[in-house]
Design a protein around this motif. Sequence first.
Motif, PDB file in Angstrom:
ATOM      1  N   LEU A  28       0.822  -1.122   0.036  1.00 46.47           N
ATOM      2  CA  LEU A  28       0.006  -0.211  -0.010  1.00 46.47           C
ATOM      3  C   LEU A  28       0.935   1.141  -0.065  1.00 46.47           C
ATOM      4  O   LEU A  28       2.080   1.171   0.596  1.00 46.47           O
ATOM      5  CB  LEU A  28      -0.891   0.047   1.188  1.00 46.47           C
ATOM      6  N   ILE A  29       0.371   2.143  -0.677  1.00 43.47           N
ATOM      7  CA  ILE A  29       1.299   3.577  -0.749  1.00 43.47           C
ATOM      8  C   ILE A  29       0.357   4.617  -0.041  1.00 43.47           C
ATOM      9  O   ILE A  29      -0.728   4.721  -0.291  1.00 43.47           O
ATOM     10  CB  ILE A  29       1.559   4.156  -2.093  1.00 43.47           C
ATOM     11  N   VAL A  30       0.888   5.319   1.027  1.00 43.96           N
ATOM     12  CA  VAL A  30       0.226   6.236   1.832  1.00 43.96           C
ATOM     13  C   VAL A  30       0.886   7.633   1.508  1.00 43.96           C
ATOM     14  O   VAL A  30       1.958   8.071   1.927  1.00 43.96           O
ATOM     15  CB  VAL A  30       0.061   5.801   3.412  1.00 43.96           C
ATOM     16  N   SER A  31       0.070   8.751   0.954  1.00 45.74           N
ATOM     17  CA  SER A  31       0.698   9.887   0.975  1.00 45.74           C
ATOM     18  C   SER A  31       0.014  10.927   1.989  1.00 45.74           C
ATOM     19  O   SER A  31      -1.008  11.045   2.250  1.00 45.74           O
ATOM     20  CB  SER A  31       0.250  10.821  -0.404  1.00 45.74           C
ATOM     21  N   CYS A  32       1.132  11.691   2.612  1.00 50.63           N
ATOM     22  CA  CYS A  32       0.870  12.135   3.886  1.00 50.63           C
ATOM     23  C   CYS A  32       0.642  13.686   3.431  1.00 50.63           C
ATOM     24  O   CYS A  32       0.805  14.824   4.223  1.00 50.63           O
ATOM     25  CB  CYS A  32       1.791  12.015   4.837  1.00 50.63           C
ATOM     26  N   GLY A  33       0.501  14.072   2.056  1.00 48.81           N
ATOM     27  CA  GLY A  33       0.359  15.406   1.911  1.00 48.81           C
ATOM     28  C   GLY A  33       1.428  16.387   1.172  1.00 48.81           C
ATOM     29  O   GLY A  33       2.683  15.856   1.386  1.00 48.81           O
ATOM     30  N   ASP A  34       1.216  17.450   0.595  1.00 47.79           N
ATOM     31  CA  ASP A  34       1.934  18.323   0.152  1.00 47.79           C
ATOM     32  C   ASP A  34       2.761  17.867  -1.070  1.00 47.79           C
ATOM     33  O   ASP A  34       4.236  18.023  -1.091  1.00 47.79           O
ATOM     34  CB  ASP A  34       2.847  19.023   1.104  1.00 47.79           C
ATOM     35  N   LEU A  35       2.153  16.993  -1.883  1.00 52.24           N
ATOM     36  CA  LEU A  35       2.906  16.455  -2.902  1.00 52.24           C
ATOM     37  C   LEU A  35       2.017  16.895  -4.298  1.00 52.24           C
ATOM     38  O   LEU A  35       0.841  17.112  -4.220  1.00 52.24           O
ATOM     39  CB  LEU A  35       2.982  15.033  -2.904  1.00 52.24           C
ATOM     40  N   ASP A  36       2.811  17.020  -5.469  1.00 54.98           N
ATOM     41  CA  ASP A  36       2.366  17.293  -6.863  1.00 54.98           C
ATOM     42  C   ASP A  36       1.272  16.333  -7.007  1.00 54.98           C
ATOM     43  O   ASP A  36       1.538  14.967  -7.046  1.00 54.98           O
ATOM     44  CB  ASP A  36       3.260  17.395  -7.850  1.00 54.98           C
ATOM     45  N   ALA A  37       0.256  16.867  -7.443  1.00 48.94           N
ATOM     46  CA  ALA A  37      -1.105  15.933  -7.704  1.00 48.94           C
ATOM     47  C   ALA A  37      -0.723  14.801  -9.069  1.00 48.94           C
ATOM     48  O   ALA A  37      -0.904  13.770  -8.913  1.00 48.94           O
ATOM     49  CB  ALA A  37      -2.521  16.634  -8.159  1.00 48.94           C
ATOM     50  N   ASN A  38      -0.035  15.118  -9.896  1.00 48.72           N
ATOM     51  CA  ASN A  38       0.655  14.506 -10.933  1.00 48.72           C
ATOM     52  C   ASN A  38       1.400  13.597 -10.365  1.00 48.72           C
ATOM     53  O   ASN A  38       1.543  12.252 -11.079  1.00 48.72           O
ATOM     54  CB  ASN A  38       1.308  15.305 -12.103  1.00 48.72           C
ATOM     55  N   TYR A  39       2.278  13.681  -9.375  1.00 48.99           N
ATOM     56  CA  TYR A  39       3.149  12.504  -8.663  1.00 48.99           C
ATOM     57  C   TYR A  39       2.321  11.513  -8.100  1.00 48.99           C
ATOM     58  O   TYR A  39       2.633  10.389  -8.548  1.00 48.99           O
ATOM     59  CB  TYR A  39       4.183  13.282  -7.958  1.00 48.99           C
ATOM     60  N   VAL A  40       1.240  11.924  -7.430  1.00 53.07           N
ATOM     61  CA  VAL A  40       0.541  10.954  -6.800  1.00 53.07           C
ATOM     62  C   VAL A  40      -0.340  10.224  -7.916  1.00 53.07           C
ATOM     63  O   VAL A  40      -0.489   8.865  -7.606  1.00 53.07           O
ATOM     64  CB  VAL A  40      -0.402  11.847  -5.915  1.00 53.07           C
ATOM     65  N   SER A  41      -0.802  10.896  -8.778  1.00 54.12           N
ATOM     66  CA  SER A  41      -1.384  10.096  -9.818  1.00 54.12           C
ATOM     67  C   SER A  41      -0.408   9.220 -10.544  1.00 54.12           C
ATOM     68  O   SER A  41      -0.710   8.116 -11.033  1.00 54.12           O
ATOM     69  CB  SER A  41      -2.190  11.104 -10.879  1.00 54.12           C
ATOM     70  N   PHE A  42       0.754   9.488 -10.847  1.00 54.96           N
ATOM     71  CA  PHE A  42       1.755   8.691 -11.344  1.00 54.96           C
ATOM     72  C   PHE A  42       2.065   7.263 -10.563  1.00 54.96           C
ATOM     73  O   PHE A  42       2.115   6.110 -11.027  1.00 54.96           O
ATOM     74  CB  PHE A  42       3.048   9.441 -11.572  1.00 54.96           C
ATOM     75  N   LEU A  43       1.883   7.639  -9.150  1.00 55.78           N
ATOM     76  CA  LEU A  43       2.470   6.539  -8.330  1.00 55.78           C
ATOM     77  C   LEU A  43       1.109   5.546  -8.588  1.00 55.78           C
ATOM     78  O   LEU A  43       1.136   4.169  -8.598  1.00 55.78           O
ATOM     79  CB  LEU A  43       2.615   6.819  -6.979  1.00 55.78           C
ATOM     80  N   ALA A  44      -0.154   6.049  -8.506  1.00 60.06           N
ATOM     81  CA  ALA A  44      -1.335   5.248  -8.525  1.00 60.06           C
ATOM     82  C   ALA A  44      -1.492   4.612  -9.894  1.00 60.06           C
ATOM     83  O   ALA A  44      -2.045   3.494 -10.146  1.00 60.06           O
ATOM     84  CB  ALA A  44      -2.490   6.331  -8.419  1.00 60.06           C
ATOM     85  N   THR A  45      -0.874   4.922 -11.013  1.00 58.68           N
ATOM     86  CA  THR A  45      -1.023   4.445 -12.164  1.00 58.68           C
ATOM     87  C   THR A  45       0.226   3.309 -12.353  1.00 58.68           C
ATOM     88  O   THR A  45      -0.037   2.160 -12.872  1.00 58.68           O
ATOM     89  CB  THR A  45      -0.584   5.408 -13.310  1.00 58.68           C
ATOM     90  N   MET A  46       1.331   3.499 -11.815  1.00 58.97           N
ATOM     91  CA  MET A  46       2.420   2.551 -12.074  1.00 58.97           C
ATOM     92  C   MET A  46       2.245   1.554 -10.975  1.00 58.97           C
ATOM     93  O   MET A  46       2.926   0.407 -11.056  1.00 58.97           O
ATOM     94  CB  MET A  46       3.908   3.213 -11.959  1.00 58.97           C
ATOM     95  N   ALA A  47       1.923   1.830  -9.758  1.00 56.70           N
ATOM     96  CA  ALA A  47       1.990   0.886  -8.675  1.00 56.70           C
ATOM     97  C   ALA A  47       0.878  -0.214  -9.009  1.00 56.70           C
ATOM     98  O   ALA A  47      -0.340   0.492  -9.261  1.00 56.70           O
ATOM     99  CB  ALA A  47       1.786   1.433  -7.316  1.00 56.70           C
TER     100      ALA A  47
END
Length: 220
Positions: A28-47
Motif C-alpha cells: 500500500l502507498i500512503v501520501s501524507c500530503g504536500d505532493l504534486d497531484a501529478n506525482y501521486v497520480s503517477f504512483l497510482a498508475t504505476m503501482a
Amino acid sequence: MRILAVSDEESKGLWDYFAPEKLKGIDLIVSCGDLDANYVSFLATMAHVPVIYVHGNHDEAYDRKPPGGAVCIDDQVFSYHGVRFVGLGGSCRYRPGSWQYTETQMRKRIKRLRGRIDRMGGFDVLVTHAPLRGCGDLSDLPHRGFAAFRDLLDAYAPPLMLHGHVHLSYGANVLREHLYGKTRIVNGFERYVVELNLPSDRRPPTFWQRLLGRPHRIIR
C-alpha cells in the motif's frame, strides 16, 4: 503489511528514475500530503497496489483537480485487508487558505469520526499531514503539531501514525521516528517504507462492524 509512505517532496527515484522493482513487495502507498497531484497520480498508475492520501496545507489545487486513481481518506475510516486507517490531513492554521485548522476545529473533526471508529472496533493507522504536538513538530506555528491527536492515540493506541509536514532537511534535530505510548510515529518525508506488524491479540473488524461503520471505503 509493507507500507510506502510519501510526503512533502517528490522522490526523483520514484518519479524521474522510476523502475517497477522499486515498488516490489509494497502492499500500500500512503501520501501524507504536500505532493504534486501529478506525482501521486503517477504512483497510482504505476503501482499495482492502492494509493491513499490526505491533504497537506499546500494541496489546495487538489480541490480543483485531485490525484487520479488515488483514494482520499480525509475524515474517513478506510479499511484495506482488515487494516483500518483514519485520515486527518491539514496543518495548524497560520494564514488564510484551506486545509488549515485550529485545535478546536481539529477536535471537532475527530469528534465526528469517533462513532465510525468505535463501530469499526478501533483503528490501526492514523494518517495525518501535521505531526503530533511534541513528537516531531517544530516550535513555530506553521510547523506546530496538533495536541488534539492525543485524543485518538490515548483512546485507541493504534500501532502506527504516519505524518509529513516537517521536512527532514530542516535540520539534524528533526527525527524520522518517535514513540508515543504504544504508537510508532513515522515522518513520511520524501519516501519511507514501514513494516506494519499487527499484534497477535488484535481483533480485526467483523462484517457487522464494517457494515455499521459506513460510510467508509473497503478494498479487499
